[in-house]
Enzyme design. Structure first.
Site, PDB file in Angstrom:
ATOM      1  N   GLU A  16       2.640 -33.458  44.652  1.00 56.75           N
ATOM      2  CA  GLU A  16       1.878 -32.223  44.872  1.00 56.75           C
ATOM      3  C   GLU A  16       0.504 -32.359  44.218  1.00 56.75           C
ATOM      4  O   GLU A  16       0.414 -32.520  43.004  1.00 56.75           O
ATOM      5  CB  GLU A  16       2.674 -31.044  44.290  1.00 56.75           C
ATOM      6  CG  GLU A  16       1.914 -29.749  44.191  1.00 56.75           C
ATOM      7  CD  GLU A  16       1.247 -29.339  45.494  1.00 56.75           C
ATOM      8  OE1 GLU A  16       1.963 -29.151  46.495  1.00 56.75           O
ATOM      9  OE2 GLU A  16      -0.013 -29.218  45.497  1.00 56.75           O
ATOM     10  N   LYS A  17      -0.542 -32.263  45.036  1.00 58.11           N
ATOM     11  CA  LYS A  17      -1.902 -32.556  44.560  1.00 58.11           C
ATOM     12  C   LYS A  17      -2.465 -31.535  43.584  1.00 58.11           C
ATOM     13  O   LYS A  17      -3.456 -31.809  42.921  1.00 58.11           O
ATOM     14  CB  LYS A  17      -2.846 -32.709  45.746  1.00 58.11           C
ATOM     15  CG  LYS A  17      -3.019 -31.444  46.572  1.00 58.11           C
ATOM     16  CD  LYS A  17      -3.987 -31.683  47.716  1.00 58.11           C
ATOM     17  CE  LYS A  17      -4.128 -30.471  48.596  1.00 58.11           C
ATOM     18  NZ  LYS A  17      -3.279 -30.542  49.789  1.00 58.11           N
ATOM     19  N   HIS A  52     -13.191 -25.336  48.824  1.00 56.54           N
ATOM     20  CA  HIS A  52     -11.851 -25.613  48.282  1.00 56.54           C
ATOM     21  C   HIS A  52     -11.977 -26.599  47.121  1.00 56.54           C
ATOM     22  O   HIS A  52     -12.343 -27.756  47.333  1.00 56.54           O
ATOM     23  CB  HIS A  52     -10.984 -26.203  49.407  1.00 56.54           C
ATOM     24  CG  HIS A  52      -9.556 -26.420  49.020  1.00 56.54           C
ATOM     25  ND1 HIS A  52      -8.693 -27.161  49.806  1.00 56.54           N
ATOM     26  CD2 HIS A  52      -8.825 -26.003  47.947  1.00 56.54           C
ATOM     27  CE1 HIS A  52      -7.498 -27.187  49.239  1.00 56.54           C
ATOM     28  NE2 HIS A  52      -7.546 -26.497  48.104  1.00 56.54           N
ATOM     29  N   CYS A 116      -6.793 -23.684  41.313  1.00 58.88           N
ATOM     30  CA  CYS A 116      -7.449 -23.977  42.595  1.00 58.88           C
ATOM     31  C   CYS A 116      -7.956 -22.659  43.173  1.00 58.88           C
ATOM     32  O   CYS A 116      -7.233 -21.657  43.149  1.00 58.88           O
ATOM     33  CB  CYS A 116      -6.445 -24.626  43.550  1.00 58.88           C
ATOM     34  SG  CYS A 116      -7.057 -24.720  45.255  1.00 58.88           S
TER      35      CYS A 116
HETATM   36 FE   FE2 Z   1      -6.079 -26.344  46.587  1.00 53.45          FE
END
Ligand code: FE2
Length: 131
Positions: A16-17, A52, A116
Site C-alpha cells: 500500500e503506497k 494528489h 495524503c
Molecule cells: Fe494518495
C-alpha cells in the site's frame, strides 16, 4: 462520538503506497544520536502532483509501558508543482521524505502518520530497543 483514530488506516507498506515507512536501527545505545527516516513509496511510489500528494508526515514515540506519546518531529511538504501558469507547471516538488536525528534513554515504539490530500491518514509502527 467517533474518534479520529477510526479514520487512520493501517496496511503493509509493501502493498500500500500510502503507508509511511520508518527506517531506523532496531537497537540503539541509550542517549546516543541515531537517525530515523520516514518516507513513503519504497515499494509502490505515491504520486507527487498538484492534485494528489503527501502533505505531511509526523513521527511519535511511545515509551514501553507508558500511556502518553511524545511527538518527535513533523515535516510538511509544501511544493507540489503549483504555479501561476497552472497545476504542475511550477517544476518544484518537495519529496515526501524526512530524516530526523534523535536520542532516547527508553525503549518503545515509533508511530508514523502520513497525510495524503486525497486519501487521508495512514499509520505505521516500528519498535526500537535501547541496549
Ligand atoms: Fe494518495
Amino acid at each position: 462520538m467517533a474518534s479520529i483514530s477510526e479514520h487512520i488506516q493501517i496496511a503493509d507498506w509493501k502493498k500500500e503506497k500510502h503507508v509511511p515507512v520508518i527506517e531506523c536501527p532496531g537497537e540503539v545505545k541509550g542517549d546516543t544520536l541515531f537517525d530515523v527516516k520516514v518516507t513513503l513509496g519504497k515499494e509502490i511510489s505515491h504520486p507527487n502532483t498538484t492534485e494528489h500528494h503527501i502533505r505531511w508526515v509526523a513521527l511519535y514515540f511511545a515509551p514501553e509501558n507508558e500511556k502518553f506519546v511524545t511527538q518527535v518531529a513533523r515535516a510538511e511538504f509544501n511544493a507540489h508543482g503549483e504555479s501561476i501558469e497552472g497545476a504542475n507547471q511550477g517544476g518544484l516538488y518537495t519529496h515526501h521524505s524526512a530524516t530526523i536525528s534523535m536520542r532516547t534513554r527508553k525503549s518503545g515504539t515509533f508511530h508514523a502518520l502520513a497525510y495524503c490530500n486525497i486519501h487521508g491518514l495512514w499509520e505505521s509502527t516500528k519498535e526500537i530497543k535501547v541496549v
